[in-house]
Design a protein around this motif. Structure first.
Motif, PDB file in Angstrom:
ATOM      1  N   ILE A  52     -36.718  12.877  24.023  1.00 40.80           N
ATOM      2  CA  ILE A  52     -36.954  12.426  22.647  1.00 40.80           C
ATOM      3  C   ILE A  52     -38.396  12.748  22.243  1.00 40.80           C
ATOM      4  CG2 ILE A  52     -37.167  10.385  21.156  1.00 40.80           C
ATOM      5  CD1 ILE A  52     -34.759   9.222  22.783  1.00 40.80           C
ATOM      6  N   THR A  53     -39.321  12.489  23.148  1.00 45.62           N
ATOM      7  CA  THR A  53     -40.729  12.807  22.896  1.00 45.62           C
ATOM      8  C   THR A  53     -40.906  14.303  22.649  1.00 45.62           C
ATOM      9  OG1 THR A  53     -41.376  10.953  24.307  1.00 45.62           O
ATOM     10  CG2 THR A  53     -43.069  12.605  23.827  1.00 45.62           C
ATOM     11  N   ARG A  54     -40.218  15.118  23.432  1.00 45.63           N
ATOM     12  CA  ARG A  54     -40.272  16.579  23.254  1.00 45.63           C
ATOM     13  C   ARG A  54     -39.753  16.963  21.877  1.00 45.63           C
ATOM     14  NH1 ARG A  54     -36.424  20.398  23.432  1.00 45.63           N
ATOM     15  NH2 ARG A  54     -34.924  18.894  24.226  1.00 45.63           N
ATOM     16  N   SER A  55     -38.654  16.349  21.474  1.00 40.76           N
ATOM     17  CA  SER A  55     -38.062  16.649  20.174  1.00 40.76           C
ATOM     18  C   SER A  55     -39.018  16.294  19.033  1.00 40.76           C
ATOM     19  CB  SER A  55     -36.746  15.884  20.026  1.00 40.76           C
ATOM     20  OG  SER A  55     -36.184  16.107  18.776  1.00 40.76           O
ATOM     21  N   ILE A  56     -39.658  15.161  19.134  1.00 41.84           N
ATOM     22  CA  ILE A  56     -40.632  14.743  18.118  1.00 41.84           C
ATOM     23  C   ILE A  56     -41.820  15.704  18.103  1.00 41.84           C
ATOM     24  CG2 ILE A  56     -42.286  12.935  17.485  1.00 41.84           C
ATOM     25  CD1 ILE A  56     -40.146  10.933  18.606  1.00 41.84           C
ATOM     26  N   THR A  57     -42.264  16.107  19.273  1.00 40.19           N
ATOM     27  CA  THR A  57     -43.376  17.055  19.369  1.00 40.19           C
ATOM     28  C   THR A  57     -43.010  18.384  18.725  1.00 40.19           C
ATOM     29  OG1 THR A  57     -44.118  15.986  21.416  1.00 40.19           O
ATOM     30  CG2 THR A  57     -45.008  18.175  20.943  1.00 40.19           C
ATOM     31  N   ARG A  58     -41.781  18.868  18.947  1.00 38.89           N
ATOM     32  CA  ARG A  58     -41.325  20.113  18.305  1.00 38.89           C
ATOM     33  C   ARG A  58     -41.323  19.963  16.786  1.00 38.89           C
ATOM     34  NH1 ARG A  58     -41.918  24.362  21.387  1.00 38.89           N
ATOM     35  NH2 ARG A  58     -40.439  24.566  23.066  1.00 38.89           N
ATOM     36  N   SER A  59     -40.910  18.792  16.299  1.00 39.72           N
ATOM     37  CA  SER A  59     -40.917  18.554  14.849  1.00 39.72           C
ATOM     38  C   SER A  59     -42.336  18.607  14.298  1.00 39.72           C
ATOM     39  CB  SER A  59     -40.284  17.199  14.519  1.00 39.72           C
ATOM     40  OG  SER A  59     -38.927  17.191  14.863  1.00 39.72           O
ATOM     41  N   VAL A  60     -43.261  17.998  15.006  1.00 38.78           N
ATOM     42  CA  VAL A  60     -44.672  18.039  14.596  1.00 38.78           C
ATOM     43  C   VAL A  60     -45.168  19.482  14.610  1.00 38.78           C
ATOM     44  CG1 VAL A  60     -47.028  17.372  15.249  1.00 38.78           C
ATOM     45  CG2 VAL A  60     -45.177  15.686  15.339  1.00 38.78           C
ATOM     46  N   GLU A  61     -44.796  20.229  15.649  1.00 37.86           N
ATOM     47  CA  GLU A  61     -45.200  21.633  15.744  1.00 37.86           C
ATOM     48  C   GLU A  61     -44.691  22.428  14.540  1.00 37.86           C
ATOM     49  OE1 GLU A  61     -44.476  25.527  18.639  1.00 37.86           O
ATOM     50  OE2 GLU A  61     -43.430  23.649  19.065  1.00 37.86           O
ATOM     51  N   ARG A  62     -43.420  22.262  14.222  1.00 45.72           N
ATOM     52  CA  ARG A  62     -42.849  22.991  13.084  1.00 45.72           C
ATOM     53  C   ARG A  62     -43.539  22.607  11.776  1.00 45.72           C
ATOM     54  NH1 ARG A  62     -38.119  21.969  15.961  1.00 45.72           N
ATOM     55  NH2 ARG A  62     -37.577  20.221  14.623  1.00 45.72           N
ATOM     56  N   ILE A  65     -46.950  24.160  11.557  1.00 43.73           N
ATOM     57  CA  ILE A  65     -46.872  25.591  11.246  1.00 43.73           C
ATOM     58  C   ILE A  65     -46.552  25.799   9.763  1.00 43.73           C
ATOM     59  CG2 ILE A  65     -45.508  27.687  11.639  1.00 43.73           C
ATOM     60  CD1 ILE A  65     -45.437  26.832  14.624  1.00 43.73           C
ATOM     61  N   ILE A  66     -45.661  24.984   9.216  1.00 46.00           N
ATOM     62  CA  ILE A  66     -45.345  25.073   7.783  1.00 46.00           C
ATOM     63  C   ILE A  66     -46.610  24.838   6.957  1.00 46.00           C
ATOM     64  CG2 ILE A  66     -44.142  23.877   5.897  1.00 46.00           C
ATOM     65  CD1 ILE A  66     -41.800  23.472   7.913  1.00 46.00           C
ATOM     66  N   LYS A  67     -47.419  23.880   7.384  1.00 44.62           N
ATOM     67  CA  LYS A  67     -48.646  23.552   6.661  1.00 44.62           C
ATOM     68  C   LYS A  67     -49.818  24.445   7.069  1.00 44.62           C
ATOM     69  CE  LYS A  67     -46.999  19.613   4.942  1.00 44.62           C
ATOM     70  NZ  LYS A  67     -46.147  19.685   3.826  1.00 44.62           N
ATOM     71  N   SER A  68     -49.579  25.384   7.988  1.00 43.45           N
ATOM     72  CA  SER A  68     -50.695  26.151   8.550  1.00 43.45           C
ATOM     73  C   SER A  68     -51.410  27.024   7.531  1.00 43.45           C
ATOM     74  CB  SER A  68     -50.238  26.999   9.741  1.00 43.45           C
ATOM     75  OG  SER A  68     -49.352  28.008   9.319  1.00 43.45           O
ATOM     76  N   ASN A  77     -51.681  25.216  17.075  1.00 44.40           N
ATOM     77  CA  ASN A  77     -50.310  25.711  17.189  1.00 44.40           C
ATOM     78  C   ASN A  77     -49.930  25.948  18.644  1.00 44.40           C
ATOM     79  OD1 ASN A  77     -50.378  25.729  14.407  1.00 44.40           O
ATOM     80  ND2 ASN A  77     -50.254  27.937  14.202  1.00 44.40           N
ATOM     81  N   ILE A  78     -50.805  26.601  19.381  1.00 42.75           N
ATOM     82  CA  ILE A  78     -50.541  26.894  20.795  1.00 42.75           C
ATOM     83  C   ILE A  78     -50.437  25.598  21.593  1.00 42.75           C
ATOM     84  CG2 ILE A  78     -51.523  27.917  22.889  1.00 42.75           C
ATOM     85  CD1 ILE A  78     -52.744  30.097  21.014  1.00 42.75           C
ATOM     86  N   TYR A  79     -51.360  24.671  21.342  1.00 46.62           N
ATOM     87  CA  TYR A  79     -51.340  23.400  22.078  1.00 46.62           C
ATOM     88  C   TYR A  79     -50.033  22.644  21.836  1.00 46.62           C
ATOM     89  CZ  TYR A  79     -52.390  18.761  23.730  1.00 46.62           C
ATOM     90  OH  TYR A  79     -52.329  17.564  24.393  1.00 46.62           O
ATOM     91  N   LEU A  80     -49.607  22.534  20.582  1.00 45.80           N
ATOM     92  CA  LEU A  80     -48.370  21.812  20.282  1.00 45.80           C
ATOM     93  C   LEU A  80     -47.171  22.477  20.946  1.00 45.80           C
ATOM     94  CD1 LEU A  80     -48.976  20.932  16.527  1.00 45.80           C
ATOM     95  CD2 LEU A  80     -48.902  19.337  18.466  1.00 45.80           C
ATOM     96  N   ASN A  81     -47.155  23.804  20.963  1.00 46.53           N
ATOM     97  CA  ASN A  81     -46.069  24.533  21.615  1.00 46.53           C
ATOM     98  C   ASN A  81     -46.052  24.248  23.113  1.00 46.53           C
ATOM     99  OD1 ASN A  81     -45.297  27.276  23.159  1.00 46.53           O
ATOM    100  ND2 ASN A  81     -43.977  26.933  21.381  1.00 46.53           N
TER     101      ASN A  81
END
Length: 107
Positions: A52-62, A65-68, A77-81
């Motif tokens: 679940i934590t991984r899924s939330i982290t992927r959402s934050v990453e996406r 990137i949208i706001k990048s 970006n690299i760190y979140l990935n």
């Protein structure tokens, strides 16, 4: 910090943190059973929470990137990935340490 403080946009450097995550991933992967199939989130309660934590982290990453275009920082970006990759490997490692097999995805 990168997003909340406009004075430092683009200045946050996370190379050491990324390297640390990669070393921890490599250490766990040496013990994890190599993947030959897709797996489903789950297993032990701990592993499920990590997924679940991984899924939330992927959402934050996406979202980052949208706001990048406004908050452009490749280091973040690299760190979140790598952080979401870390949680994936950690979830598998938690199952391994509790003698629980990963759930293989089947069609």
């Amino acid at each position: 910090t990168e997003v909340a403080n406009p004075k430092i946009h683009g200045k946050l450097i996370l190379e050491n943190e990324v390297t640390s995550l990669e070393l921890q991933i490599d250490k766990m992967e040496k013990e994890n059973i190599p993947l030959s199939n897709f797996i489903l989130p789950g297993g032990t309660k701990l592993s499920s929470v990590i997924h679940i934590t991984r899924s939330i982290t992927r959402s934050v990453e996406r979202e980052f990137i949208i706001k990048s275009n406004k908050y452009s920082n490749l280091s973040v970006n690299i760190y979140l990935n790598r952080l979401s990759d870390y949680f994936f490997v950690l979830a598998r490692y938690a199952n391994l340490k509790q003698n629980t097999k990963d759930t293989i995805w089947e069609k």
